[in-house]
Structure formats: structure tokens, C-alpha cells
Design a protein around this motif. Structure first.
Motif, PDB file in Angstrom:
ATOM      1  N   HIS A  57      24.660 -35.742  16.055  1.00  0.00           N
ATOM      2  CA  HIS A  57      24.505 -35.471  14.661  1.00  0.00           C
ATOM      3  C   HIS A  57      23.095 -34.377  14.137  1.00  0.00           C
ATOM      4  N   LEU A  58      22.908 -33.550  16.156  1.00  0.00           N
ATOM      5  CA  LEU A  58      21.798 -32.604  15.642  1.00  0.00           C
ATOM      6  C   LEU A  58      21.750 -31.654  14.464  1.00  0.00           C
ATOM      7  N   LYS A  59      21.175 -31.222  13.379  1.00  0.00           N
ATOM      8  CA  LYS A  59      21.331 -30.488  12.454  1.00  0.00           C
ATOM      9  C   LYS A  59      20.310 -29.230  12.936  1.00  0.00           C
ATOM     10  N   SER A  60      18.630 -29.628  13.072  1.00  0.00           N
ATOM     11  CA  SER A  60      17.939 -28.906  13.108  1.00  0.00           C
ATOM     12  C   SER A  60      17.041 -28.720  14.139  1.00  0.00           C
ATOM     13  N   ILE A  61      16.360 -27.950  14.554  1.00  0.00           N
ATOM     14  CA  ILE A  61      14.961 -28.040  15.525  1.00  0.00           C
ATOM     15  C   ILE A  61      13.771 -28.032  15.041  1.00  0.00           C
ATOM     16  N   VAL A  62      12.549 -28.058  15.225  1.00  0.00           N
ATOM     17  CA  VAL A  62      11.617 -28.045  14.033  1.00  0.00           C
ATOM     18  C   VAL A  62      10.180 -28.051  15.175  1.00  0.00           C
ATOM     19  N   ARG A  63       9.539 -26.612  14.937  1.00  0.00           N
ATOM     20  CA  ARG A  63       8.173 -26.428  15.556  1.00  0.00           C
ATOM     21  C   ARG A  63       6.845 -26.810  13.989  1.00  0.00           C
ATOM     22  N   ILE A  64       6.063 -27.537  14.321  1.00  0.00           N
ATOM     23  CA  ILE A  64       4.893 -27.920  13.571  1.00  0.00           C
ATOM     24  C   ILE A  64       3.402 -27.221  14.184  1.00  0.00           C
TER      25      ILE A  64
END
Length: 175
Positions: free
Chosen positions: A81-88
Motif C-alpha cells: 500500500h505504499l503511496k508516499s516517501i518522506v524526508r524530514i
């Protein structure tokens, strides 16, 4: 430990959403996401949000970049179900010293950087509150238990005791 395909699938099947932090122990997943954000392909849409806090003698700037450009990652890693990747990226200014820390995440939710940044902040607030409660109630930081499985056993006992105390409190009983 917490970033496993089976756990992600179970969370979604139960009606929830996952936001899982990536670390070096995830094989190439962490590295692939890091490299993507270092040099995003032309035309990549990045949603961005930035917060600044001042207090406790420091200024902290937190920036969240998120994208739903994950087809390439799904082909390689096949996350449920992966929809997004994120960098903080968190930059801390304390006096004349500056430090920067970058963390990466995967999620089954939309790339909403404002919400994602708030979610990661609330997670740490819960962690910090739990740690403070365990230390103040049970003297966890002063513990000298360090041998074999003893630290895990006593931590489990402390958590069970804390849960029992919270369940027995008048506010949790509706009084």
C-alpha cells in the motif's frame, strides 16, 4: 524492528495508516529513498512544509518534503500500500552551533507534509512523556540493571505496572 512489510499490511488492513521511519537496517530501502531525495528526477513533484520553533535556548527548523512518486520504489521493494516517501530535515541552532539531522519515512498515506510533520512531532511527544513518567515513577534512569535479559524484563514489568496504574485511575474509569 518496526519497519516490516507484514506489520504495514496489518495496519492498513485494520483501517489505519502507517508512517514508518527508515534506518540503515532496511537493506537498500533507506539508501534508495535517501538517494532519491538527494537528486530527485526531473519533473518530480515535492510537497514541502517548514516549521520553526524557538525555546529552551535553541531555534529548531523542521522541513518536510514528501512525494507520491513511488512507482520506481514499489518495483524494487514491493511495500504494501505504499503511496508516499518522506524526508524530514531538522536544523537546530544553539548559540553559535548548528546541527542538522535528516530522517526518511515511508507511508501508505498522501504526501501531506504539514500533517506528516505534525504526526512525527506527536510521536516524539508521546515517547518523551512515557520516558518522563517511567523515570519519575520508577526511577528508570537511575537503574543499574544491565546484565543479560534483566533490562528487558524489568522494563516490561515497569510498563505493565504503569498500564495497570493508568487503568485503575479514576479518570480512566469515567469518574
Amino acid at each position: 524492528m518496526g519497519c516490516q512489510r507484514e506489520m504495514a499490511a496489518q495496519i492498513v488492513e485494520g483501517g489505519g495508516h502507517y508512517l514508518l521511519g527508515l534506518k540503515g537496517n532496511q537493506g537498500r530501502l533507506h539508501e534508495d529513498v535517501r538517494l532519491f531525495f538527494e537528486n530527485p528526477p526531473t519533473g518530480t513533484s515535492l510537497a514541502t512544509h517548514e516549521d520553526t520553533d524557538k525555546g529552551h535556548g535553541r531555534i529548531e527548523i523542521r522541513r518536510c518534503d514528501a512525494t507520491n512518486d513511488t512507482d520506481w520504489l514499489q518495483e524494487i521493494h514491493d511495500w504494501p500500500h505504499l503511496k508516499s516517501i518522506v524526508r524530514i530535515t531538522a536544523t537546530r541552532l544553539i548559540g553559535d552551533k548548528t546541527s542538522t539531522e535528516t530522517r526518511f519515512y515511508i507511508t501508505d498515506d498522501t504526501p501531506d507534509p504539514t500533517r506528516i510533520l505534525a504526526d512525527t512531532r506527536s510521536h516524539w511527544a508521546i515517547e518523551n512523556t512515557l520516558h518522563w513518567t517511567l523515570d519519575m515513577s520508577f526511577g528508570e534512569d537511575a537503574s543499574r540493571i544491565r546484565k543479560d535479559n534483566d533490562p528487558l524484563a524489568i522494563a516490561t514489568i515497569r510498563h505493565v505496572a504503569l498500564n495497570l496504574l493508568q487503568a485503575a485511575s479514576p479518570t480512566s474509569a469515567g469518574a
